[in-house]
Write a protein that holds these residues in place. Structure first.
Motif, short mmCIF file in Angstrom:
data_model
loop_
_atom_site.label_atom_id
_atom_site.label_comp_id
_atom_site.label_asym_id
_atom_site.label_seq_id
_atom_site.Cartn_x
_atom_site.Cartn_y
_atom_site.Cartn_z
N SER A 37 11.37 11.12 8.00
CA SER A 37 10.61 9.96 7.54
C SER A 37 11.29 9.41 6.30
O SER A 37 12.41 9.76 5.96
CB SER A 37 9.16 10.39 7.30
N ASN B 187 11.72 2.14 10.75
CA ASN B 187 11.33 0.72 10.77
C ASN B 187 12.07 -0.04 11.88
O ASN B 187 13.25 0.20 12.11
CB ASN B 187 11.64 0.07 9.42
N HIS C 57 0.81 -1.23 0.00
CA HIS C 57 0.00 0.00 0.00
C HIS C 57 0.84 1.27 0.00
O HIS C 57 0.30 2.38 0.02
CB HIS C 57 -0.91 0.00 1.24
N CYS C 58 2.17 1.13 -0.06
CA CYS C 58 3.03 2.29 0.25
C CYS C 58 2.88 3.46 -0.73
O CYS C 58 2.96 3.30 -1.94
CB CYS C 58 4.49 1.86 0.29
N LEU C 59 2.71 4.63 -0.15
CA LEU C 59 2.60 5.88 -0.91
C LEU C 59 3.86 6.19 -1.71
O LEU C 59 3.82 6.89 -2.70
CB LEU C 59 2.42 7.04 0.08
N ARG D 124 3.08 -5.89 5.84
CA ARG D 124 4.35 -5.18 5.96
C ARG D 124 5.58 -6.06 5.71
O ARG D 124 6.67 -5.56 5.56
CB ARG D 124 4.46 -4.51 7.34
N LEU E 252 9.91 8.61 11.97
CA LEU E 252 9.11 7.46 11.55
C LEU E 252 10.10 6.46 10.97
O LEU E 252 10.65 6.69 9.88
CB LEU E 252 8.09 7.83 10.47
N ALA F 33 -1.25 2.06 -3.09
CA ALA F 33 -2.61 1.86 -2.58
C ALA F 33 -3.67 1.94 -3.68
O ALA F 33 -4.80 1.50 -3.49
CB ALA F 33 -2.92 2.89 -1.50
N ILE G 235 -4.79 5.92 2.08
CA ILE G 235 -4.83 7.03 1.11
C ILE G 235 -4.65 6.43 -0.27
O ILE G 235 -3.71 5.65 -0.50
CB ILE G 235 -3.70 8.05 1.40
N SER H 296 5.20 1.56 13.00
CA SER H 296 3.95 1.12 12.37
C SER H 296 3.63 -0.32 12.74
O SER H 296 4.52 -1.17 12.80
CB SER H 296 4.06 1.21 10.84
N LYS I 162 1.62 3.57 14.81
CA LYS I 162 0.79 4.01 13.68
C LYS I 162 0.15 2.77 13.07
O LYS I 162 0.81 1.77 12.86
CB LYS I 162 1.70 4.72 12.67
N THR J 290 -2.29 1.63 9.87
CA THR J 290 -2.94 2.01 8.60
C THR J 290 -4.17 1.13 8.41
O THR J 290 -4.07 -0.10 8.30
CB THR J 290 -1.95 1.89 7.42
N GLY K 79 10.43 6.17 2.94
CA GLY K 79 11.41 5.17 3.25
C GLY K 79 11.72 4.99 4.74
O GLY K 79 10.93 5.36 5.58
C1 LIG Z 1 5.46 6.30 4.46
S1 LIG Z 1 5.78 5.43 5.96
C2 LIG Z 1 7.42 5.95 6.35
C3 LIG Z 1 7.92 5.47 7.68
C4 LIG Z 1 8.15 3.97 7.84
N1 LIG Z 1 8.76 3.38 6.73
C5 LIG Z 1 6.85 3.26 8.22
O1 LIG Z 1 6.32 2.55 7.40
O2 LIG Z 1 6.41 3.47 9.35
C6 LIG Z 1 4.79 6.29 7.18
C7 LIG Z 1 3.41 5.70 7.40
O3 LIG Z 1 2.64 5.90 6.23
C8 LIG Z 1 1.81 4.76 6.06
N2 LIG Z 1 1.38 4.66 4.67
C9 LIG Z 1 2.08 4.29 3.60
N3 LIG Z 1 1.30 4.27 2.51
C10 LIG Z 1 0.06 4.65 2.89
C11 LIG Z 1 -1.19 4.84 2.22
N4 LIG Z 1 -1.32 4.61 0.93
N5 LIG Z 1 -2.24 5.26 2.95
C12 LIG Z 1 -2.14 5.50 4.27
N6 LIG Z 1 -0.98 5.35 4.97
C13 LIG Z 1 0.10 4.92 4.28
C14 LIG Z 1 2.71 3.61 6.48
O4 LIG Z 1 1.97 2.42 6.72
C15 LIG Z 1 3.36 4.20 7.71
O5 LIG Z 1 2.56 3.98 8.85
#
Ligand SMILES: C[S@@+](CC[C@H](N)C(=O)[O-])C[C@H]1O[C@@H](n2cnc3c(N)ncnc32)[C@H](O)[C@@H]1O
Ligand code: SF4
Ligand code: SF4
Length: 369
Positions: A70, A104, A29-31, A139, A102, A201, A196, A127, A164, A166, A72
């Motif tokens: 943050s 890992n 789902h990573c942005l 994850r 933030l 995602a 998001i 997270s 955190k 998601t 990555g």
């Molecule tokens: C972008 S990550 C960066 C920090 C670290 N790598 C982590 O995952 O905690 C920060 C947070 O954004 C969340 N995240 C990433 N993609 C997302 C999405 N599409 N919608 C909502 N939250 C998202 C991750 O699950 C994480 O909790």
């Protein structure tokens, strides 16, 4: 007799810095997977120059600063300890008020944890997206155990830690268990981020709850929170007041007065504080006012001061009065919101930008029609 007036609050200045696009995980789902998103990282000298430029902006504009590192995974950078040390020195000098990371858990060894403690960070957010099976499906295998282990080591070392989560359709039920686990470990803040629809995602869009499913989720969480012992009343209050759709639910259940009492004295998110500027910086130095907005410049090629001075959009975004006015106008223009019985607790969020004019929209999870 002269009365002492409260000291004027300083405007804020926030650096949301994605200092690397590298990551040891690859959550679907990573942005970070958004097309066009930076894949290049800057070097040590450039990052030190970025931080220096931010601190200069803060000092010369007499702002109250906060920094969020943050990615990555920021902990993957060899020079992260040096960057953090520089931010920590600025905090000791009173220039920076808050440092958050933030990161890992797989990269949280004993030396890193003790350095975080020495640097007096205000928060590291770990997270966790469900219990072991669900979390590791989202994850990566082994992440749940690493997160739990990391949280325990951080708490033992006295490093302020939060979590955190998601939220998607298939992990919503497990949030209660994750909260119990967090409270049991002494953590009293869990940020909940609804999926998001950007980056990775977009392919995961079917996992986002519909508004009616979201309502069911809120009801189920409300019943759970009602069962928490009195010692967690603060957690309950903060959980309920951070979600702007709880007032609607309390209203529907005939409990609005209870909500009103709980929220009394707390300004609406958009009402409090003097406001301020936010710089989101991607790993290649691109600067945007918010994640979804267009580029306003590159650091360190330009200083934050130069970017600020040349960007009407950044200035406009810190004009609290103007933003509040647009949000209110948007509420008046949507029939359902203009007559909504809980509109005093709600505010429309920014949905995009047209030219230099941000536009606002109702909460997309709101089920009221
Ligand atoms: C972008 S990550 C960066 C920090 C670290 N790598 C982590 O995952 O905690 C920060 C947070 O954004 C969340 N995240 C990433 N993609 C997302 C999405 N599409 N919608 C909502 N939250 C998202 C991750 O699950 C994480 O909790
Ligand atoms: S959500 Fe965080 S851990 Fe997962 S891939 Fe994205 S940056 Fe890495
Ligand atoms: S989005 Fe509109 S209808 Fe929904 S709670 Fe807010 S003001 Fe009410």
């Amino acid at each position: 007799m002269a009365t002492e007036s409260a000291p004027k609050q300083k405007k804020t200045c926030h650096l949301g810095w994605h200092i690397t696009s590298r990551c040891n995980l690859s959550c679907k789902h990573c942005l970070r997977r958004t097309p066009g998103q930076a894949t290049k990282d800057l070097g040590r000298e450039e990052c030190l120059a970025i931080l220096e430029s931010f601190l200069q902006f803060t000092e010369s504009n007499d702002r109250s600063a906060s920094i969020q590192f943050s990615g990555g995974n920021p902990l993957l950078r060899d020079d992260f300890p040096e960057l953090l040390e520089k931010a920590a020195k600025a905090k000791r000098r009173g220039i920076v008020k808050r440092i958050q990371i933030l990161g890992n858990p797989e990269t949280l060894d004993a030396a890193t944890i003790s350095h975080l403690k020495e640097c007096d960070i205000d928060d590291i957010t770990i997270s966790m997206d469900g219990l072991e099976e669900t979390n590791d499906r989202m994850r990566g295998k082994g992440n749940f155990k690493a997160a739990l282990n990391g949280i325990r080591n951080l708490m033992k070392a006295g490093v302020p830690t939060s979590m955190k989560f998601t939220l998607v359709r298939d992990n919503a039920e497990e949030l209660k268990e994750v909260i119990k686990l967090a409270l049991g470990e002494g953590i009293n803040h869990i940020g909940i981020g609804h999926l998001i629809l950007a980056g990775g995602a977009i392919e995961e869009r079917n996992r986002r709850m519909s508004p009616m499913e979201y309502r069911d989720y809120l009801i189920s969480m409300m019943s759970f929170l009602d069962t928490l012992p009195e010692e967690h009343a603060g957690f309950r209050r903060s959980f309920l007041s951070r979600n702007s759709l709880y007032p609607l639910l309390f209203h529907e259940l005939g409990r609005l007065e209870e909500y009103r009492q709980m929220a009394s004295g707390k300004p609406n998110r958009r009402e409090g504080g003097p406001g301020g500027v936010m710089f989101v910086v991607w790993s290649d130095g691109e600067v945007v006012p918010r994640r979804e907005m267009q580029r306003q410049g590159y650091v360190p090629g330009a200083s934050f001061q130069e970017i600020y001075d040349s960007s009407p959009l950044i200035k406009l975004m810190e004009d609290k009065e103007y933003i509040r006015k647009l949000s209110r106008e948007s509420m008046d223009n949507h029939v359902k919101c203009s007559v909504c019985p809980v509109r005093e607790f709600c505010s429309h969020g920014m949905a995009g930008i047209s030219g230099y004019r941000p536009y606002f929209a109702p909460n997309r999870d709101c089920w009221c029609c």
